[in-house]
Design a protein around this motif. Structure first.
Motif, PDB file in Angstrom:
ATOM      1  N   GLU A  82      74.410  -5.351  21.393  1.00  0.00           N
ATOM      2  CA  GLU A  82      74.342  -4.100  20.371  1.00  0.00           C
ATOM      3  C   GLU A  82      75.940  -3.557  20.724  1.00  0.00           C
ATOM      4  O   GLU A  82      76.622  -4.015  21.406  1.00  0.00           O
ATOM      5  CB  GLU A  82      73.353  -3.032  20.941  1.00  0.00           C
ATOM      6  CG  GLU A  82      73.403  -2.867  22.444  1.00  0.00           C
ATOM      7  CD  GLU A  82      72.197  -1.873  22.929  1.00  0.00           C
ATOM      8  OE1 GLU A  82      71.326  -1.626  22.070  1.00  0.00           O
ATOM      9  OE2 GLU A  82      72.229  -1.616  24.233  1.00  0.00           O
ATOM     10  N   TYR A 122      72.283  -4.875  13.969  1.00  0.00           N
ATOM     11  CA  TYR A 122      72.593  -3.541  14.814  1.00  0.00           C
ATOM     12  C   TYR A 122      72.823  -2.745  13.514  1.00  0.00           C
ATOM     13  O   TYR A 122      72.115  -1.556  13.707  1.00  0.00           O
ATOM     14  CB  TYR A 122      73.552  -3.780  15.539  1.00  0.00           C
ATOM     15  CG  TYR A 122      74.014  -2.614  16.503  1.00  0.00           C
ATOM     16  CD1 TYR A 122      73.195  -2.228  17.494  1.00  0.00           C
ATOM     17  CD2 TYR A 122      75.162  -1.858  16.144  1.00  0.00           C
ATOM     18  CE1 TYR A 122      73.344  -1.119  17.908  1.00  0.00           C
ATOM     19  CE2 TYR A 122      75.632  -0.720  16.982  1.00  0.00           C
ATOM     20  CZ  TYR A 122      74.521  -0.246  17.803  1.00  0.00           C
ATOM     21  OH  TYR A 122      74.626   0.736  18.731  1.00  0.00           O
ATOM     22  N   ARG A 225      73.388   5.692  21.863  1.00  0.00           N
ATOM     23  CA  ARG A 225      73.016   5.651  20.478  1.00  0.00           C
ATOM     24  C   ARG A 225      72.048   6.276  19.970  1.00  0.00           C
ATOM     25  O   ARG A 225      71.169   6.918  20.632  1.00  0.00           O
ATOM     26  CB  ARG A 225      72.536   4.017  20.593  1.00  0.00           C
ATOM     27  CG  ARG A 225      73.648   3.200  21.113  1.00  0.00           C
ATOM     28  CD  ARG A 225      73.127   1.836  21.296  1.00  0.00           C
ATOM     29  NE  ARG A 225      74.237   0.664  21.902  1.00  0.00           N
ATOM     30  CZ  ARG A 225      74.331   0.828  23.182  1.00  0.00           C
ATOM     31  NH1 ARG A 225      73.711   1.424  24.191  1.00  0.00           N
ATOM     32  NH2 ARG A 225      75.609  -0.024  23.677  1.00  0.00           N
TER      33      ARG A 225
END
Length: 230
Positions: A82, A122, A225
């Motif tokens: 990621e 992603y 995130r």
């Protein structure tokens, strides 16, 4: 620890004192912006090729019909599962800006070394719609000093942010600006690294107004995130 508690009149006096410093900072920022606009341009000589959903694209092709281009150097290396959390935090601000930038002759796009399939996986997970291309296999990231070879990392000293950097890591963030003339020539006009990338972090501008400010123990240790906040 609580700040001093004062009367309304004393609060106004303190606020007016700070306002003068804020105005000085605004004028200084305006002056620096003028100097930034006056920087010389660097002609891009290499024929960089990027992998995109529309196939291979040149740097000139990333402008999408506009004369100006802003690139977020997004930390996402081959083999990573990621993208970097701080770069993701930056990217969370991109889609809102893009509508306005696109209508002011500016294209903004992200570039990472990760293969396009990993980028797309992603990007879809995060729900972003901005353009994002892969520089995998090209020198682009290395030439713009946001990616570093294993040998450079092992040395403990990398050439980042226009000088020696006694930190390691194969990927570091940045933002670069380019212009394309009528002949199709592309020039770099500006790059910023380190804390300079805060230009993309509007959330910090809001936090700076709050009583606790950024409230960070160490750098961006609180940032997650956006699909990982509890």
């Amino acid at each position: 620890m609580q700040n001093a508690v004062v009367s309304h009149e004393d609060w106004l006096a303190a606020r007016r004192d700070l306002l003068q410093k804020e105005k000085e900072l605004t004028h200084l920022r305006d002056g620096v912006a003028s100097e930034r606009l006056a920087l010389p341009w660097e002609r891009i000589e290499k024929d960089y090729v990027f992998d995109s959903l529309d196939g291979p694209r040149s740097l000139a092709g990333l402008f999408e019909g506009r004369s100006q281009l802003v690139v977020q150097h997004f930390m996402f290396a081959p083999g990573w599962k990621e993208g970097c959390p701080s770069c993701s935090f930056m990217a969370d601000h991109a889609d809102g800006m893009n509508l306005h930038l696109a209508n002011h002759d500016v294209t903004m796009i992200a570039v990472s070394r990760a293969p396009l399939a990993d980028i797309e996986r992603y990007r879809k997970r995060m729900g972003w719609t901005f353009g994002w291309v892969s520089s995998f296999g090209s020198d682009f990231n290395y030439d713009f000093q946001v990616s570093f070879t294993p040998e450079e990392v092992a040395s403990g000293h990398i050439d980042y942010n226009f000088g020696g950097w006694n930190m390691t890591g194969e990927e570091w963030p940045g933002v670069s600006a380019f212009i394309k003339n009528e002949a199709g020539e592309v020039f770099r006009t500006y790059s910023t690294y380190g804390r300079g990338v805060e230009v993309m972090m509007g959330t910090y501008a809001m936090l700076d107004l709050t009583p606790k400010g950024r409230n960070e123990a160490r750098g961006m240790d609180w940032v997650r995130r956006h699909d990982r906040y509890e």
